[in-house]
Design an enzyme around this catalytic site. Structure first.
Site, PDB file in Angstrom:
ATOM      1  N   SER A 232     -21.317 -49.777  12.275  1.00 11.55           N
ATOM      2  CA  SER A 232     -21.688 -50.475  11.046  1.00 11.55           C
ATOM      3  C   SER A 232     -21.725 -51.989  11.317  1.00 11.55           C
ATOM      4  CB  SER A 232     -20.718 -50.094   9.924  1.00 11.55           C
ATOM      5  OG  SER A 232     -21.236 -50.457   8.660  1.00 11.55           O
TER       6      SER A 232
ATOM      7  N   HIS B 126     -20.566 -41.878   6.681  1.00 11.27           N
ATOM      8  CA  HIS B 126     -20.614 -43.217   7.257  1.00 11.27           C
ATOM      9  C   HIS B 126     -19.481 -43.465   8.254  1.00 11.27           C
ATOM     10  CE1 HIS B 126     -21.971 -47.331   7.447  1.00 11.27           C
ATOM     11  NE2 HIS B 126     -20.759 -47.784   7.151  1.00 11.27           N
TER      12      HIS B 126
END
Length: 251
Positions: free
Chosen positions: A81, A221
Site C-alpha cells: 500500500s 487489502h
C-alpha cells in the site's frame, strides 16, 4: 544457496502501521532470504520522531540505508500500500543518483501513481469522511470507537501517512531527469481488495521498461498477513538469486 549471502528483502508497510506484520515472514519466505523491515518515523521505537509527509524528507531518511547495498548479492524491495509508493520512490531516487538499485521491486495493494486511490486522494478529508472510507475498505479495527486509543494514537499517524502517499503519487508523475526505470516489477493484488483490484495493479506495467508480472493472492487489502504473499516473494527472491551475475572468480 547455503554458501551464498542471502537475498535481502527490504520491506515497507502500509499507512498507519509499524513493521510487525513482517516479523513472521522468515519461515514463510523459505531459504536464502533475509527480511529487513524499514520503520518510518512516528511509530513503534521511532515514535518520538516527527512523522514524514514530504517526499524529500522520506528520501533523506531512507536512502542512506541503501548505501551498502548493490554489492555481490542482489536485493529486493517489497512495499505494501503506502509502502509500495515508498519502494518505488526509493528505487527511482537511487536510479537518478546513479546508485545500484534493487534487482526486483514488488508492489502490493496499491494502484500506480496515475490511477485513482480511494484513500490517498482523500487524505485531507474530515475525520467522519475518512473513517467512512476506512470502514468501506475494512481498514478499521472491529472494536474501534470514537475517542478510544486507536483514534487517539493510530488515526493521526494514518492521516499523515495518507498525505505522504498523496505527495509521493504526485512526485512520481513528475518527469525524471534520468533514463526510464528498467527494474523488474512484480505487482501483487489481493483477490478481495476493494482499494487495489487486480486490474489496477496490472497498470504498474507502465512504470518500468523492464520485466513485469502481476499476481493475485487470497485476501483483502491486508493480504500481507497471510501465508501466500511471503511464499510468492520468497520464490521470486530465489529466482533473482539464481539469475544474478556471479562475481568475478566465482564459477
Amino acid at each position: 544457496m547455503s554458501d551464498e549471502r542471502p537475498v535481502r528483502l527490504h520491506c515497507f508497510a502500509h499507512a498507519g502501521a509499524g513493521v510487525s506484520a513482517f516479523y513472521g515472514w522468515g519461515p514463510r519466505l523459505g531459504p536464502g532470504v533475509e527480511t529487513v523491515p524499514h520503520l518510518l518515523p512516528g511509530r513503534e521505537r521511532r515514535r518520538s520522531e516527527p512523522r514524514l509527509t514530504r517526499p524529500a524528507d522520506l528520501l533523506a531518511d531512507q536512502l542512506p540505508r541503501f548505501t551498502g547495498e548493490g554489492g555481490e548479492a542482489p536485493y529486493i524491495l517489497y512495499g505494501h500500500s503506502l509502502g509500495a509508493l515508498v519502494a518505488y520512490s526509493v528505487t527511482r531516487a537511487l536510479h537518478e543518483a546513479g546508485l545500484p538499485g534493487p534487482a526486483l521491486v514488488v508492489v502490493g495493494a496499491c494502484p500506480p501513481p496515475d490511477e485513482l486511490s480511494a484513500l490517498a486522494d482523500q487524505c485531507r478529508a474530515g475525520d467522519e469522511e475518512l473513517l467512512r472510507l476506512l470502514g468501506e475498505a475494512n481498514a478499521l479495527p472491529m472494536r474501534a470507537r470514537p475517542g478510544d486509543i486507536w483514534h487517539q494514537a493510530v488515526l493521526p499517524v494514518l492521516r499523515d501517512d495518507l498525505v505522504l502517499a498523496h505527495e509521493l503519487r504526485t512526485a512520481a508523475r513528475e518527469p525524471s531527469p534520468a533514463s526510464p526505470l528498467a527494474v523488474p516489477v512484480l505487482a501483487v493484488a489481493g483477490a478481495d481488495d476493494p482499494l487495489a483490484q487486480p486490474g489496477a495493479m496490472a497498470q504498474w506495467r507502465a512504470w518500468t521498461t523492464g520485466p513485469f508480472a502481476v499476481r493475485t493472492v487470497p485476501g483483502d487489502h491486508f493480504f500481507l498477513r497471510g501465508h501466500e504473499l511471503p511464499r510468492l516473494v520468497g520464490r521470486a527472491a530465489r529466482v533473482v538469486r539464481r539469475l544474478a551475475p556471479q562475481p568475478a572468480g566465482v564459477r
